[in-house]
Design an enzyme around this catalytic site. Structure first.
Site, PDB file in Angstrom:
ATOM      1  N   ASN A 174     -25.749 -16.878 -10.283  1.00  0.00           N
ATOM      2  CA  ASN A 174     -24.650 -16.199  -9.989  1.00  0.00           C
ATOM      3  C   ASN A 174     -24.896 -14.672 -10.625  1.00  0.00           C
ATOM      4  O   ASN A 174     -23.538 -14.120 -10.715  1.00  0.00           O
ATOM      5  CB  ASN A 174     -23.399 -16.935 -10.509  1.00  0.00           C
ATOM      6  CG  ASN A 174     -23.382 -16.926 -11.976  1.00  0.00           C
ATOM      7  OD1 ASN A 174     -24.345 -16.644 -12.977  1.00  0.00           O
ATOM      8  ND2 ASN A 174     -22.125 -17.418 -12.423  1.00  0.00           N
ATOM      9  N   ARG A 227     -31.926   9.684 -54.306  1.00  0.00           N
ATOM     10  CA  ARG A 227     -31.666   8.854 -55.744  1.00  0.00           C
ATOM     11  C   ARG A 227     -33.047   8.612 -56.147  1.00  0.00           C
ATOM     12  O   ARG A 227     -33.152   8.465 -57.575  1.00  0.00           O
ATOM     13  CB  ARG A 227     -31.000   7.715 -55.179  1.00  0.00           C
ATOM     14  CG  ARG A 227     -29.484   7.944 -54.772  1.00  0.00           C
ATOM     15  CD  ARG A 227     -28.585   6.931 -54.858  1.00  0.00           C
ATOM     16  NE  ARG A 227     -27.319   7.052 -55.078  1.00  0.00           N
ATOM     17  CZ  ARG A 227     -26.025   6.451 -54.891  1.00  0.00           C
ATOM     18  NH1 ARG A 227     -26.387   5.202 -54.961  1.00  0.00           N
ATOM     19  NH2 ARG A 227     -24.952   6.968 -54.846  1.00  0.00           N
ATOM     20  N   ARG A 257     -23.105 -10.479  -9.155  1.00  0.00           N
ATOM     21  CA  ARG A 257     -23.900  -9.000  -9.107  1.00  0.00           C
ATOM     22  C   ARG A 257     -25.117  -8.914  -9.779  1.00  0.00           C
ATOM     23  O   ARG A 257     -25.514  -9.656 -10.607  1.00  0.00           O
ATOM     24  CB  ARG A 257     -22.800  -7.709  -9.490  1.00  0.00           C
ATOM     25  CG  ARG A 257     -21.594  -7.760  -8.687  1.00  0.00           C
ATOM     26  CD  ARG A 257     -20.830  -6.479  -9.315  1.00  0.00           C
ATOM     27  NE  ARG A 257     -19.645  -6.486  -8.235  1.00  0.00           N
ATOM     28  CZ  ARG A 257     -18.377  -5.547  -8.664  1.00  0.00           C
ATOM     29  NH1 ARG A 257     -18.383  -5.590 -10.044  1.00  0.00           N
ATOM     30  NH2 ARG A 257     -17.436  -5.691  -7.820  1.00  0.00           N
ATOM     31  N   ASP A 269     -36.710   5.107 -30.503  1.00  0.00           N
ATOM     32  CA  ASP A 269     -38.050   5.036 -29.307  1.00  0.00           C
ATOM     33  C   ASP A 269     -38.981   3.960 -29.950  1.00  0.00           C
ATOM     34  O   ASP A 269     -39.729   3.508 -29.144  1.00  0.00           O
ATOM     35  CB  ASP A 269     -38.396   6.150 -28.764  1.00  0.00           C
ATOM     36  CG  ASP A 269     -37.558   7.309 -28.486  1.00  0.00           C
ATOM     37  OD1 ASP A 269     -36.354   6.418 -27.858  1.00  0.00           O
ATOM     38  OD2 ASP A 269     -37.479   8.364 -28.401  1.00  0.00           O
ATOM     39  N   GLY A 293     -31.871 -12.227 -22.517  1.00  0.00           N
ATOM     40  CA  GLY A 293     -32.321 -13.136 -21.411  1.00  0.00           C
ATOM     41  C   GLY A 293     -32.361 -12.411 -20.222  1.00  0.00           C
ATOM     42  O   GLY A 293     -31.918 -13.235 -19.147  1.00  0.00           O
ATOM     43  N   ARG A 326     -28.048   5.500 -29.869  1.00  0.00           N
ATOM     44  CA  ARG A 326     -28.206   6.384 -31.123  1.00  0.00           C
ATOM     45  C   ARG A 326     -27.149   6.120 -32.124  1.00  0.00           C
ATOM     46  O   ARG A 326     -27.386   6.582 -33.354  1.00  0.00           O
ATOM     47  CB  ARG A 326     -28.314   7.893 -30.578  1.00  0.00           C
ATOM     48  CG  ARG A 326     -29.802   8.231 -29.938  1.00  0.00           C
ATOM     49  CD  ARG A 326     -29.613   9.585 -29.959  1.00  0.00           C
ATOM     50  NE  ARG A 326     -31.051   9.947 -29.271  1.00  0.00           N
ATOM     51  CZ  ARG A 326     -31.257  11.290 -28.894  1.00  0.00           C
ATOM     52  NH1 ARG A 326     -30.570  12.168 -29.366  1.00  0.00           N
ATOM     53  NH2 ARG A 326     -32.525  11.554 -28.336  1.00  0.00           N
ATOM     54  N   THR A 335     -36.657   7.232 -35.484  1.00  0.00           N
ATOM     55  CA  THR A 335     -36.409   7.619 -33.777  1.00  0.00           C
ATOM     56  C   THR A 335     -36.349   5.997 -33.146  1.00  0.00           C
ATOM     57  O   THR A 335     -36.636   4.941 -33.684  1.00  0.00           O
ATOM     58  CB  THR A 335     -37.605   8.179 -33.274  1.00  0.00           C
ATOM     59  OG1 THR A 335     -37.320   7.870 -31.755  1.00  0.00           O
ATOM     60  CG2 THR A 335     -38.896   7.520 -33.574  1.00  0.00           C
ATOM     61  N   GLY A 394     -33.964  14.044 -32.287  1.00  0.00           N
ATOM     62  CA  GLY A 394     -32.941  13.262 -31.954  1.00  0.00           C
ATOM     63  C   GLY A 394     -32.459  12.259 -33.299  1.00  0.00           C
ATOM     64  O   GLY A 394     -33.335  11.736 -34.018  1.00  0.00           O
TER      65      GLY A 394
END
Length: 337
Positions: free
Chosen positions: A215, A25, A162, A127, A185, A254, A125, A11
């Protein structure tokens, strides 16, 4: 060693181009020739190998992805694939390689080393799940991308009252979720390394809305736990009555221009990888520990993994003894009260 090759594998991760640039280089400055390999181990076996000079990497440090392309090539796990790759390397006069990638890429490098072909690994990676290093190339950029997205989701979450479940990548590790959750947060962070009670998660959502006057409610979920949709379904089954939405940040983590930190550590590790090959050292993986360069045997690095676990007291213990972490899980619980 006069001629080496460099390639990414597996990946992609932001900062891989910076590492390739550094390898090219640094090697040129040491009087060495450098070849690039397209598409990782697949390109090696196919002979997709070509010279790289300073000009070819001149505008790459700020680019995300990898200009050498990348691919997964499970066939390299077989002896036939390994020998075919080594044959191509020898055909091009290459004496050593630098491999940039995750644990699958390291396993390939381990096989090359076992066949007597010097290979040095660089952890690339998002991860952050590689042993032998505190940070992998791409992790910082991925966390920053996730934080930016979560900040925006908080805006719309607050506007409509929501709950958002935000799924982030990380494979079996919760690093991205932990770091992004704390930085944004988040109200709750769910990671593979820590067990969770779905009913407690649901009751926390209800309490925040009804008794704390919130909220919005943001839950950052590591993909190694389960999918966001499956988690949302379990929340509803546990009695959650909030207006629930699921967002999977997916592969966006990524992409993008790498952060300054990813560019710097990629350049640092890429340069050091060349120094190791120049000294005739193979079978090693480069890493960063306590802001210093370190090396570890690629055999142990590829096999060990770097997942962390939690004690009953909530203390994070990292399976890699050279890696230290803050007690992020407990930290977030205290800050989200």
């Amino acid at each position: 060693m006069k001629r080496i090759a460099v390639f990414p594998s597996g990946g992609d991760a932001p900062g891989m181009n910076a590492a390739i640039r550094a390898v090219v280089r640094k090697a040129i400055s040491e009087g060495m020739e450098v070849y690039g390999i397209n598409r990782g181990y697949a390109g090696m076996v196919d002979g997709d190998i070509f010279p790289l000079g300073s000009k070819e990497v001149g505008d790459k440090i700020s680019r995300g992805g990898t200009f050498l392309y990348s691919a997964r090539y499970p066939e390299f796990a077989q002896l036939e694939g390994q020998l075919a790759g080594i044959e191509q390397l020898k055909k091009h006069g290459i004496e050593g390689v630098v491999v940039i990638g995750g644990d699958g890429s390291y396993h390939g490098a381990m096989r090359l080393t076992e066949h007597g072909f010097p290979a040095v690994g660089i952890p690339g990676t998002i991860d952050n799940d590689i042993a032998g290093t505190d940070y992998t190339i791409g992790f910082d950029t991925a966390v920053n991308t996730a934080v930016e997205a979560i900040d925006k989701l908080r805006d719309t979450s607050s506007s409509h009252g929501r709950t958002f479940v935000v799924e982030v990548m990380g494979r079996n590790a919760g690093d991205i979720a932990l770091w992004a959750g704390i930085a944004s947060g988040a109200d709750q962070i769910i990671v593979p390394e820590e067990e969770f009670d779905i009913e407690k998660v649901a009751s926390t959502i209800q309490y925040d809305f009804e008794h704390k006057g919130k909220n919005h409610h943001i839950i950052v979920l590591a993909e190694g736990v389960m999918s966001g949709e499956a988690f949302a379904q379990k929340l509803k089954e546990a009695g959650d009555k909030s207006d629930l939405r699921v967002t999977n940040l997916g592969h966006i983590l990524r992409g993008g221009s790498p952060t300054a930190r990813d560019r710097v550590i990629a350049s640092w590790m890429g340069s050091h990888a060349v120094e190791l090959l120049k000294e005739g050292k193979g079978g090693l993986a480069v890493g960063i520990h306590n802001e210093e360069l370190v090396e570890s045997p690629i055999l142990g690095t590829a096999e060990e993994g770097a997942l962390f676990s939690l004690t009953e007291e909530g203390k994070i213990i990292v399976n890699n003894p050279h890696k230290a972490r803050l007690d992020f899980a407990a930290l977030n619980r205290s800050l989200s009260q």
